[in-house]
Design a protein around this motif. Structure first.
Motif, short mmCIF file in Angstrom:
data_model
loop_
_atom_site.label_atom_id
_atom_site.label_comp_id
_atom_site.label_asym_id
_atom_site.label_seq_id
_atom_site.Cartn_x
_atom_site.Cartn_y
_atom_site.Cartn_z
N LYS A 1 -9.45 -16.99 5.45
CA LYS A 1 -10.15 -17.14 6.71
C LYS A 1 -11.12 -18.31 6.59
N THR A 2 -11.12 -19.20 7.53
CA THR A 2 -12.00 -20.37 7.48
C THR A 2 -13.08 -20.26 8.54
N GLU A 3 -14.23 -20.82 8.24
CA GLU A 3 -15.36 -20.82 9.16
C GLU A 3 -15.77 -22.26 9.44
N ALA A 4 -15.96 -22.57 10.70
CA ALA A 4 -16.48 -23.88 11.12
C ALA A 4 -15.72 -25.03 10.47
N LEU A 5 -14.40 -24.98 10.56
CA LEU A 5 -13.55 -26.06 10.06
C LEU A 5 -12.68 -26.54 11.21
N PHE A 6 -12.65 -27.87 11.41
CA PHE A 6 -11.98 -28.42 12.58
C PHE A 6 -11.02 -29.55 12.21
N ILE A 7 -10.06 -29.79 13.09
CA ILE A 7 -9.21 -30.97 13.01
C ILE A 7 -9.81 -31.97 13.99
N ALA A 8 -10.34 -33.06 13.44
CA ALA A 8 -11.08 -34.02 14.26
C ALA A 8 -10.22 -35.17 14.76
N SER B 1 8.69 -30.79 0.90
CA SER B 1 8.48 -30.84 2.35
C SER B 1 7.26 -30.05 2.80
N ASN B 2 6.66 -29.30 1.89
CA ASN B 2 5.44 -28.57 2.23
C ASN B 2 4.20 -29.37 1.89
N GLY B 3 4.36 -30.67 1.68
CA GLY B 3 3.28 -31.50 1.20
C GLY B 3 2.04 -31.53 2.07
N CYS B 4 2.21 -31.83 3.37
CA CYS B 4 1.02 -31.97 4.21
C CYS B 4 0.35 -30.62 4.42
N MET B 5 1.13 -29.54 4.47
CA MET B 5 0.53 -28.23 4.64
C MET B 5 -0.19 -27.78 3.37
N THR B 6 0.37 -28.09 2.22
CA THR B 6 -0.33 -27.80 0.96
C THR B 6 -1.63 -28.58 0.90
N ALA B 7 -1.58 -29.85 1.28
CA ALA B 7 -2.78 -30.69 1.29
C ALA B 7 -3.82 -30.15 2.26
N LEU B 8 -3.37 -29.69 3.43
CA LEU B 8 -4.30 -29.10 4.40
C LEU B 8 -4.98 -27.88 3.79
N ASP B 9 -4.21 -27.02 3.12
CA ASP B 9 -4.77 -25.82 2.50
C ASP B 9 -5.78 -26.18 1.41
N ILE B 10 -5.42 -27.16 0.57
CA ILE B 10 -6.33 -27.60 -0.49
C ILE B 10 -7.61 -28.17 0.11
N THR C 1 -14.61 -25.81 2.29
CA THR C 1 -15.28 -24.52 2.38
C THR C 1 -16.19 -24.28 1.18
N ALA C 2 -15.77 -24.77 0.03
CA ALA C 2 -16.49 -24.47 -1.22
C ALA C 2 -17.55 -25.51 -1.57
N THR C 3 -17.65 -26.60 -0.82
CA THR C 3 -18.58 -27.69 -1.16
C THR C 3 -19.44 -28.06 0.04
N ASP C 4 -20.34 -28.99 -0.19
CA ASP C 4 -21.16 -29.52 0.89
C ASP C 4 -20.52 -30.73 1.57
N ARG D 1 -17.84 -30.64 11.13
CA ARG D 1 -18.73 -30.89 12.26
C ARG D 1 -18.13 -30.42 13.58
N SER D 2 -17.03 -31.05 13.98
CA SER D 2 -16.40 -30.73 15.26
C SER D 2 -15.01 -31.32 15.28
N GLY D 3 -14.25 -30.98 16.32
CA GLY D 3 -12.90 -31.51 16.45
C GLY D 3 -12.21 -30.96 17.67
N PHE D 4 -10.98 -31.40 17.90
CA PHE D 4 -10.23 -30.93 19.07
C PHE D 4 -9.55 -29.60 18.82
N ALA D 5 -9.53 -29.16 17.55
CA ALA D 5 -8.93 -27.87 17.21
C ALA D 5 -9.71 -27.25 16.06
N GLN D 6 -9.87 -25.94 16.11
CA GLN D 6 -10.54 -25.21 15.03
C GLN D 6 -9.50 -24.54 14.15
N VAL D 7 -9.63 -24.73 12.83
CA VAL D 7 -8.73 -24.07 11.88
C VAL D 7 -9.26 -22.66 11.65
N LEU D 8 -8.48 -21.65 12.01
CA LEU D 8 -8.91 -20.26 11.87
C LEU D 8 -8.52 -19.67 10.53
#
Length: 354
Positions: free
Chosen positions: A2-9, A114-123, A129-132, A172-179
């Motif tokens: 679960k992600t908090e305050a994470l967006f695709i900008a 073929s799961n490259g971009c999704m793996t990168a998104l997850d990482i 989430t774990a850093t500043d 900060r913000s974006g057009f979509a929030q990652v839930l």
């Protein structure tokens, strides 16, 4: 997760011109029965563009659209499947310099088929989430070329397309929030893409890649039904974890961003497994560009937003799968439809940027 305050900008895509499948059949490059089975309409084919150059083109536009400065990007992940244009060379560092300049950021390649971009998104989501850190940039780029790869005859039910994509993740913000994001793996299926092929000291480019043979070798020992059962189980597990963490149901999802497989493979491995309607997916567009290596999902989301095929409040699910096998899923909520500036000029062969 679960992600908090994470967006695709910001997102962007670079696509070279596409070749009509009917033309490839007429030229004798693609089998007519395979064309009927895949139901693809066209496939993007790059000429002089190198993968890193396409990635830079997409990344520059995604960064501009995001509203972030280069200095905001603390992490750059470049996902790819195929040869990037130069051996023994860190492609991510080239993208870093061209797009972000000389400020220090952690930049490296993600090689997860073929799961490259999704793996990168997850990482990237886990890192932010774990850093500043404030923002991360994910890029993809792939291009297949003869003699190493015969685009139209290298795989079963899938035709590679060339292109690049980019996404800026922001706290900060974006057009979509990652839930939520989730990743599931099943290494018992890794032999599907290995078959009986031995490990060798180097790749001989005069011997074209033959994934068809490898898959047939594997399926000579493992029934297709058993492979399909395990594949669907992995995908379903991944989806259910993401739904749980996002606190939604599958029926709440308005649009599904799916891999650009041929029609039969997509139906067997994704649509039937999840019982979702083809019309809710990005298939109608994906069949016009081909399988963009590691980048289908970023490009698919970018397409939905640009074409206004989603609305504020819509829930979208990004589905990724890669040889090995791994599945990654992300649930995002569209918060607004951005008014992005027109992309700048292309990189030498016309404007392929979207």
């Amino acid at each position: 997760m679960k992600t908090e305050a994470l967006f695709i900008a910001g997102t962007a895509t670079y696509l070279p011109p596409a070749t009509k499948v009917e033309q490839a059949v007429a030229d004798g490059r693609f089998d007519a029965q395979d064309a009927e089975d895949t139901q693809l309409e066209s496939v993007c084919e790059a000429t002089d563009e190198a993968p890193p150059e396409m990635a830079v083109a997409a990344a520059r536009d995604a960064l501009e659209r995001s509203g972030h400065r280069p200095e905001d990007i603390a992490l750059l992940l470049h996902a790819c499947v195929y040869f990037q244009g130069l051996e023994l060379y860190p492609t991510a560092s080239y993208i870093h310099r061209e797009v972000l300049g000389d400020h220090s950021a952690l930049a490296f390649e993600v090689k997860n088929a073929s799961n490259g971009c999704m793996t990168a998104l997850d990482i990237a989501a886990r890192s932010l989430t774990a850093t500043d850190d404030v923002a991360a940039l994910v890029t993809t780029a792939d291009k297949v070329s003869r003699p190493a790869i015969d685009r139209w005859n290298s795989d079963i039910g899938i035709v590679p397309g060339d292109g690049a994509s980019a996404m800026v993740l922001s706290k900060r913000s974006g057009f979509a929030q990652v839930l939520s994001t989730s990743t599931v793996s099943d290494p018992t299926l890794e032999r599907l893409h290995r078959g009986d092929a031995p490990f060798t000291p180097h790749h001989d480019p005069t011997l074209p890649l033959d994934l068809r043979l490898r898959k047939l070798q594997y399926l000579g020992d493992v029934e297709l039904d058993e492979f399909t059962r395990r594949f669907r189980a992995g995908l379903s597990d991944c989806v259910n974890r993401a739904l749980h963490d996002a606190d939604i149901r599958l029926g709440d999802v308005a649009r599904f961003v799916v891999p650009h497989f041929g029609r039969i493979v997509l139906q067997r491995e994704v649509l039937t497994a999840l019982d979702i309607d083809l019309d809710l997916t990005t298939w109608p567009w994906g069949r016009t560009v081909g399988h963009l290596g590691a980048g289908d999902q970023i490009a698919g989301l970018d397409h939905l937003v640009r074409e206004r095929a989603v609305a504020a409040g819509d829930l979208c699910m990004l589905l990724g799968v890669g040889a090995g096998f791994t599945w990654t899923c992300a649930v995002v909520r569209i918060t607004e439809l951005p008014q992005w500036p027109t992309p700048s000029a292309g990189i030498g062969l016309g404007d392929g940027r979207t």
